[in-house]
Scaffold this motif. Structure first.
Motif, PDB file in Angstrom:
ATOM      1  N   THR A  95       0.845  -1.191   0.000  1.00  0.00           N
ATOM      2  CA  THR A  95       0.000   0.000   0.000  1.00  0.00           C
ATOM      3  C   THR A  95       0.880   1.241   0.000  1.00  0.00           C
ATOM      4  O   THR A  95       1.820   1.345   0.787  1.00  0.00           O
ATOM      5  CB  THR A  95      -0.921   0.010   1.235  1.00  0.00           C
ATOM      6  N   TYR A 125      -1.569  -1.006  -4.055  1.00  0.00           N
ATOM      7  CA  TYR A 125      -2.685  -0.114  -3.820  1.00  0.00           C
ATOM      8  C   TYR A 125      -2.150   1.281  -3.556  1.00  0.00           C
ATOM      9  O   TYR A 125      -1.234   1.442  -2.753  1.00  0.00           O
ATOM     10  CB  TYR A 125      -3.503  -0.545  -2.595  1.00  0.00           C
ATOM     11  N   LEU A 127      -3.577   4.419  -1.925  1.00  0.00           N
ATOM     12  CA  LEU A 127      -4.713   4.709  -1.073  1.00  0.00           C
ATOM     13  C   LEU A 127      -4.889   6.215  -0.913  1.00  0.00           C
ATOM     14  O   LEU A 127      -3.950   6.929  -0.565  1.00  0.00           O
ATOM     15  CB  LEU A 127      -4.493   4.055   0.301  1.00  0.00           C
ATOM     16  N   LYS A 162      -9.168   3.885  -3.735  1.00  0.00           N
ATOM     17  CA  LYS A 162      -7.818   3.394  -4.013  1.00  0.00           C
ATOM     18  C   LYS A 162      -7.669   2.972  -5.462  1.00  0.00           C
ATOM     19  O   LYS A 162      -8.602   2.479  -6.084  1.00  0.00           O
ATOM     20  CB  LYS A 162      -7.427   2.253  -3.076  1.00  0.00           C
TER      21      LYS A 162
END
Length: 173
Positions: A95, A125, A127, A162
């Motif tokens: 992330t 990801y 975010l 995301k």
């Protein structure tokens, strides 16, 4: 089937309790095929060897049973399912935030490179927290930076807050 079978389940392994006689195919603990035998005969063989009758396949006619230790069989089945799960989960997730610092970005990039070398699929990801979703261009510039540094081309999608994309280990430019 000729007889009535009452069985109980121990984590998908069924042990046999029998009231009447029927024909079954019996396999020994060493894999030796005994053939089609009466259930009472199979129980006597199992009791002589102090083993259990384990139901392997009840959809066939006659059903197939194996001589063996039920707890050992249960342990082996659990171990096998863990091994299958371990081989299926070859995806790692990372992330990132759109306003990531340069040193943090380089650390994540080194981690991505090492995971790709080990053969993992990597799901990344980006975010967006709170009102950061307004600044999606920062996320797209971060994707372009990752593409340039790894010399790959990725297809990304925005889901809620995301952006996600997948990097395969054998992907080349």
């Amino acid at each position: 089937m000729l007889g009535l079978i009452r069985s109980y389940t121990l984590s998908t392994i069924r042990c046999l309790f029998v009231k009447y006689i029927m024909q079954i195919k019996l396999i020994g603990s060493d894999g030796k095929f005994f053939g089609v035998v009466n259930l009472t005969e199979a129980q006597s063989i199992a009791s002589k060897q102090s083993l259990d009758l384990i139901l392997i396949n009840d959809r066939l006619s006659p059903p197939i049973y194996r001589l063996g230790d039920n707890k050992k069989y249960l342990f082996d089945m659990k171990k096998k399912s863990k091994r299958i799960k371990r081989t299926l989960t070859k995806t790692k997730e990372i992330t990132l935030l759109p306003n990531i610092g340069n040193s943090d970005y380089l650390t994540k990039l080194r981690k991505i490179v090492s995971l790709r070398a080990k053969g993992y699929n990597i799901r990344i990801y980006i975010l967006f927290r709170g009102r950061q979703i307004v600044y999606q261009h920062l996320g797209h510039s971060l994707i372009n930076r990752i593409e340039n540094d790894l010399h790959i081309k990725v297809h990304h999608c925005l889901i809620r807050n995301k952006i996600s994309f997948l990097i395969l280990p054998n992907e080349q430019a």
